[in-house]
Design a protein around this motif. Structure first.
Motif, PDB file in Angstrom:
ATOM      1  N   ILE A 123      38.193  50.369  42.798  1.00 36.51           N
ATOM      2  CA  ILE A 123      38.485  49.226  43.666  1.00 36.51           C
ATOM      3  C   ILE A 123      37.185  48.522  44.049  1.00 36.51           C
ATOM      4  CG2 ILE A 123      39.315  48.564  45.970  1.00 36.51           C
ATOM      5  CD1 ILE A 123      41.356  50.899  45.677  1.00 36.51           C
ATOM      6  N   LYS A 124      36.170  49.295  44.395  1.00 36.45           N
ATOM      7  CA  LYS A 124      34.880  48.717  44.768  1.00 36.45           C
ATOM      8  C   LYS A 124      34.298  47.926  43.608  1.00 36.45           C
ATOM      9  CE  LYS A 124      30.221  49.724  46.391  1.00 36.45           C
ATOM     10  NZ  LYS A 124      29.647  48.742  45.515  1.00 36.45           N
ATOM     11  N   SER A 125      34.374  48.466  42.416  1.00 39.32           N
ATOM     12  CA  SER A 125      33.863  47.778  41.239  1.00 39.32           C
ATOM     13  C   SER A 125      34.591  46.446  41.033  1.00 39.32           C
ATOM     14  CB  SER A 125      34.018  48.662  40.002  1.00 39.32           C
ATOM     15  OG  SER A 125      33.605  47.980  38.854  1.00 39.32           O
ATOM     16  N   TYR A 126      35.894  46.459  41.164  1.00 38.23           N
ATOM     17  CA  TYR A 126      36.676  45.231  41.027  1.00 38.23           C
ATOM     18  C   TYR A 126      36.280  44.206  42.087  1.00 38.23           C
ATOM     19  CZ  TYR A 126      40.556  41.988  41.422  1.00 38.23           C
ATOM     20  OH  TYR A 126      41.308  40.850  41.520  1.00 38.23           O
ATOM     21  N   LEU A 127      36.172  44.657  43.345  1.00 38.77           N
ATOM     22  CA  LEU A 127      35.806  43.742  44.419  1.00 38.77           C
ATOM     23  C   LEU A 127      34.389  43.199  44.241  1.00 38.77           C
ATOM     24  CD1 LEU A 127      37.435  45.527  47.481  1.00 38.77           C
ATOM     25  CD2 LEU A 127      38.226  43.460  46.309  1.00 38.77           C
ATOM     26  N   ASP A 128      33.480  44.016  43.702  1.00 35.55           N
ATOM     27  CA  ASP A 128      32.126  43.542  43.403  1.00 35.55           C
ATOM     28  C   ASP A 128      32.166  42.427  42.361  1.00 35.55           C
ATOM     29  OD1 ASP A 128      31.004  45.296  45.219  1.00 35.55           O
ATOM     30  OD2 ASP A 128      30.378  46.765  43.690  1.00 35.55           O
ATOM     31  N   GLU A 129      33.019  42.585  41.344  1.00 35.82           N
ATOM     32  CA  GLU A 129      33.169  41.544  40.318  1.00 35.82           C
ATOM     33  C   GLU A 129      33.693  40.251  40.919  1.00 35.82           C
ATOM     34  OE1 GLU A 129      35.274  42.322  36.654  1.00 35.82           O
ATOM     35  OE2 GLU A 129      34.611  44.418  36.726  1.00 35.82           O
ATOM     36  N   VAL A 130      34.728  40.353  41.739  1.00 31.84           N
ATOM     37  CA  VAL A 130      35.307  39.173  42.378  1.00 31.84           C
ATOM     38  C   VAL A 130      34.271  38.508  43.281  1.00 31.84           C
ATOM     39  CG1 VAL A 130      37.066  38.375  44.025  1.00 31.84           C
ATOM     40  CG2 VAL A 130      37.678  40.002  42.228  1.00 31.84           C
ATOM     41  N   GLN A 161      31.039  38.554  42.954  1.00 35.33           N
ATOM     42  CA  GLN A 161      30.050  37.889  42.107  1.00 35.33           C
ATOM     43  C   GLN A 161      30.598  36.577  41.559  1.00 35.33           C
ATOM     44  OE1 GLN A 161      26.747  38.842  41.622  1.00 35.33           O
ATOM     45  NE2 GLN A 161      26.739  36.737  40.873  1.00 35.33           N
ATOM     46  N   GLN A 162      31.866  36.567  41.189  1.00 33.26           N
ATOM     47  CA  GLN A 162      32.484  35.332  40.701  1.00 33.26           C
ATOM     48  C   GLN A 162      32.467  34.250  41.780  1.00 33.26           C
ATOM     49  OE1 GLN A 162      36.332  36.563  39.337  1.00 33.26           O
ATOM     50  NE2 GLN A 162      35.536  37.559  37.502  1.00 33.26           N
ATOM     51  N   TRP A 163      32.774  34.639  43.025  1.00 34.36           N
ATOM     52  CA  TRP A 163      32.746  33.680  44.124  1.00 34.36           C
ATOM     53  C   TRP A 163      31.321  33.199  44.379  1.00 34.36           C
ATOM     54  CZ3 TRP A 163      36.183  30.713  46.238  1.00 34.36           C
ATOM     55  CH2 TRP A 163      37.535  31.064  46.158  1.00 34.36           C
ATOM     56  N   ASP A 164      30.360  34.111  44.335  1.00 30.99           N
ATOM     57  CA  ASP A 164      28.959  33.715  44.522  1.00 30.99           C
ATOM     58  C   ASP A 164      28.532  32.714  43.455  1.00 30.99           C
ATOM     59  OD1 ASP A 164      28.769  35.371  46.720  1.00 30.99           O
ATOM     60  OD2 ASP A 164      27.686  36.970  45.663  1.00 30.99           O
ATOM     61  N   ASP A 165      28.917  32.967  42.209  1.00 30.34           N
ATOM     62  CA  ASP A 165      28.587  32.057  41.113  1.00 30.34           C
ATOM     63  C   ASP A 165      29.241  30.688  41.315  1.00 30.34           C
ATOM     64  OD1 ASP A 165      27.165  34.155  39.990  1.00 30.34           O
ATOM     65  OD2 ASP A 165      28.689  34.602  38.464  1.00 30.34           O
TER      66      ASP A 165
END
Length: 93
Positions: A69-76, A78-82
Motif C-alpha cells: 500500500i505504501k509503495s502504491y501511495l508513493d507512486e500516486v 510522485q505522479q501528483w508532484d510531477d
C-alpha cells in the motif's frame, strides 16, 4: 485501516511481537470480544496473522500488505508532484 480501533491494534502489533487478545485489550475501552472481532477483520484483510499458543490466539502483524500500500501511495504521490510541477512550469511562462 480507516477504523480507529483497528489502526490502534496495528500500532500495538507494529513492533513485530506476538500478542494475545488479552494483551491487546489492555488500556482500551472496548471488550475482548470487540477486539477479537476487529482482529478477525484485520486477519481477513491479510494485515495480521493468528496462531494458537496453548489456549490463546496470538496475533502478529503482516507487514507485506502495508508495504505494498505504501509503495502504491508513493507512486500516486510522485505522479501528483510531477503534475503539479508541470502545471507550475506552464503557469509561470
Amino acid at each position: 485501516m480507516g477504523d480507529r480501533t483497528r489502526l490502534s491494534l496495528l500500532m500495538k502489533l507494529s513492533d513485530g511481537q506476538m500478542r494475545s487478545i488479552a494483551n491487546l485489550s489492555v488500556d482500551t475501552e472496548i471488550t475482548r470480544q470487540a477486539v477479537t472481532k476487529h482482529l478477525r477483520v484485520l486477519e481477513s484483510a491479510g494485515l495480521v496473522k493468528s496462531s494458537r499458543v496453548g489456549r490463546e490466539s496470538q496475533f502478529t502483524l503482516q507487514p507485506e500488505p502495508i508495504a505494498e500500500i505504501k509503495s502504491y501511495l508513493d507512486e500516486v504521490s510522485q505522479q501528483w508532484d510531477d503534475a503539479l510541477s508541470r502545471l507550475r512550469a506552464f503557469v509561470e511562462r
